[in-house]
Scaffold this motif. Structure first.
Motif, PDB file in Angstrom:
ATOM      1  N   UNK A 128      23.284 -33.935  27.338  1.00 36.06           N
ATOM      2  CA  UNK A 128      23.748 -34.967  26.492  1.00 36.06           C
ATOM      3  C   UNK A 128      24.774 -35.756  27.330  1.00 36.06           C
ATOM      4  N   UNK A 129      24.954 -37.188  26.872  1.00 34.92           N
ATOM      5  CA  UNK A 129      25.977 -38.031  27.784  1.00 34.92           C
ATOM      6  C   UNK A 129      27.231 -37.509  27.571  1.00 34.92           C
ATOM      7  N   UNK A 130      27.468 -37.180  26.011  1.00 33.42           N
ATOM      8  CA  UNK A 130      28.808 -36.972  25.681  1.00 33.42           C
ATOM      9  C   UNK A 130      29.492 -35.506  26.380  1.00 33.42           C
ATOM     10  N   UNK A 131      28.631 -34.706  27.075  1.00 33.96           N
ATOM     11  CA  UNK A 131      28.801 -33.531  27.577  1.00 33.96           C
ATOM     12  C   UNK A 131      29.548 -33.961  29.099  1.00 33.96           C
ATOM     13  N   UNK A 132      29.374 -35.126  29.861  1.00 31.15           N
ATOM     14  CA  UNK A 132      29.858 -35.242  31.066  1.00 31.15           C
ATOM     15  C   UNK A 132      31.048 -36.461  30.791  1.00 31.15           C
ATOM     16  N   UNK A 144      31.304 -48.356  36.199  1.00 26.40           N
ATOM     17  CA  UNK A 144      30.658 -47.461  37.207  1.00 26.40           C
ATOM     18  C   UNK A 144      31.008 -46.002  36.571  1.00 26.40           C
ATOM     19  N   UNK A 145      32.042 -45.578  36.309  1.00 27.38           N
ATOM     20  CA  UNK A 145      32.409 -44.325  35.427  1.00 27.38           C
ATOM     21  C   UNK A 145      31.286 -43.911  34.481  1.00 27.38           C
ATOM     22  N   UNK A 146      30.861 -44.824  33.652  1.00 27.36           N
ATOM     23  CA  UNK A 146      30.031 -44.613  32.640  1.00 27.36           C
ATOM     24  C   UNK A 146      28.679 -44.457  33.382  1.00 27.36           C
ATOM     25  N   UNK A 147      28.235 -45.316  34.502  1.00 28.70           N
ATOM     26  CA  UNK A 147      26.817 -45.238  35.006  1.00 28.70           C
ATOM     27  C   UNK A 147      26.836 -43.712  35.704  1.00 28.70           C
ATOM     28  N   UNK A 148      28.064 -43.310  36.107  1.00 29.78           N
ATOM     29  CA  UNK A 148      27.974 -41.941  36.851  1.00 29.78           C
ATOM     30  C   UNK A 148      27.642 -40.909  35.865  1.00 29.78           C
ATOM     31  N   UNK A 149      28.500 -41.030  34.481  1.00 28.94           N
ATOM     32  CA  UNK A 149      28.139 -39.976  33.443  1.00 28.94           C
ATOM     33  C   UNK A 149      26.737 -40.153  33.037  1.00 28.94           C
ATOM     34  N   UNK A 150      26.236 -41.023  32.859  1.00 28.99           N
ATOM     35  CA  UNK A 150      24.824 -41.136  32.371  1.00 28.99           C
ATOM     36  C   UNK A 150      23.994 -40.610  33.404  1.00 28.99           C
ATOM     37  N   UNK A 151      24.245 -40.905  34.992  1.00 32.54           N
ATOM     38  CA  UNK A 151      23.355 -40.272  35.778  1.00 32.54           C
ATOM     39  C   UNK A 151      23.387 -38.886  36.007  1.00 32.54           C
ATOM     40  N   UNK A 152      24.702 -38.333  36.018  1.00 34.04           N
ATOM     41  CA  UNK A 152      24.905 -36.817  35.904  1.00 34.04           C
ATOM     42  C   UNK A 152      24.327 -36.137  34.669  1.00 34.04           C
ATOM     43  N   UNK A 153      24.451 -36.789  33.561  1.00 29.76           N
ATOM     44  CA  UNK A 153      23.897 -36.214  32.254  1.00 29.76           C
ATOM     45  C   UNK A 153      22.426 -36.007  32.293  1.00 29.76           C
ATOM     46  N   UNK A 202      31.869 -31.369  33.300  1.00 30.01           N
ATOM     47  CA  UNK A 202      30.330 -31.096  32.531  1.00 30.01           C
ATOM     48  C   UNK A 202      30.736 -29.984  31.747  1.00 30.01           C
ATOM     49  N   UNK A 203      30.349 -30.250  30.530  1.00 24.91           N
ATOM     50  CA  UNK A 203      30.845 -29.080  29.380  1.00 24.91           C
ATOM     51  C   UNK A 203      29.541 -28.338  29.008  1.00 24.91           C
ATOM     52  N   UNK A 204      29.600 -26.967  28.708  1.00 29.25           N
ATOM     53  CA  UNK A 204      28.690 -26.220  28.442  1.00 29.25           C
ATOM     54  C   UNK A 204      27.416 -25.798  29.397  1.00 29.25           C
ATOM     55  N   UNK A 205      27.725 -25.728  30.702  1.00 23.46           N
ATOM     56  CA  UNK A 205      26.696 -25.609  31.664  1.00 23.46           C
ATOM     57  C   UNK A 205      27.713 -24.548  32.747  1.00 23.46           C
ATOM     58  N   UNK A 206      26.549 -23.742  33.464  1.00 25.58           N
ATOM     59  CA  UNK A 206      27.187 -22.914  34.415  1.00 25.58           C
ATOM     60  C   UNK A 206      27.020 -23.760  35.657  1.00 25.58           C
ATOM     61  N   UNK A 207      28.099 -22.852  36.670  1.00 26.79           N
ATOM     62  CA  UNK A 207      27.668 -23.233  38.223  1.00 26.79           C
ATOM     63  C   UNK A 207      26.347 -23.360  38.631  1.00 26.79           C
ATOM     64  N   UNK A 208      25.909 -21.967  38.369  1.00 27.40           N
ATOM     65  CA  UNK A 208      24.340 -21.969  39.090  1.00 27.40           C
ATOM     66  C   UNK A 208      23.296 -22.966  38.387  1.00 27.40           C
ATOM     67  N   UNK A 209      23.353 -23.337  37.018  1.00 25.33           N
ATOM     68  CA  UNK A 209      22.671 -24.383  36.795  1.00 25.33           C
ATOM     69  C   UNK A 209      22.975 -25.734  37.316  1.00 25.33           C
TER      70      UNK A 209
END
Length: 96
Positions: A62-66, A47-56, A81-88
Motif C-alpha cells: 500500500x502507498x501509505x507503507x512507504x 517527486x517524493x510522492x512519485x518515489x513512494x508510489x513507484x516503490x509501493x 518501507x513498513x511491514x516488509x523484510x529485507x529479503x522481500x
C-alpha cells in the motif's frame, strides 16, 4: 553503508532521486544508493510522492507503507518501507 537496512518496523532504503525524468523507473545502483527516476518535478513534494508510489507499486505494498523519512529537499533520501523484510525488498527490487 548499504542501500538497504532492516529496522524493527520494516526496511530503510537509501536512494538517489532523479526528478524530471522521461519515465518513472528503478534505474539501478549508483554508489551505495538505489537510483530512482521519476517524471515529477522536485517541487512541493511531488517527486517524493512519485518515489513512494513507484516503490509501493514495485513492492506490491500500500502507498501509505512507504514514506520519505530523510532528505525531503535533497536528491539523496532515506525511505522507510513498513511491514516488509529485507529479503522481500531485495527480491522484488532484484538486488543482491
Amino acid at each position: 553503508m548499504t542501500m538497504l537496512e532492516q529496522t524493527p518496523d520494516g526496511v530503510k532504503l537509501f536512494i538517489k532521486v532523479i526528478p524530471n525524468a522521461s519515465q518513472d523507473i528503478m534505474a539501478g545502483v549508483v554508489g551505495d544508493r538505489l537510483k530512482i527516476k521519476v517524471q515529477a518535478p522536485p517541487e512541493s513534494g511531488k517527486a517524493n510522492k512519485a518515489v513512494c508510489v513507484l516503490l509501493a507499486n514495485t513492492l506490491g505494498m500500500k502507498k501509505n507503507a512507504v514514506s520519505v523519512i530523510s532528505g525531503n529537499t535533497n536528491s539523496k533520501k532515506i525511505v522507510a518501507v513498513l511491514g516488509v523484510s529485507l529479503d522481500t525488498v531485495r527480491s522484488k527490487l532484484s538486488l543482491q
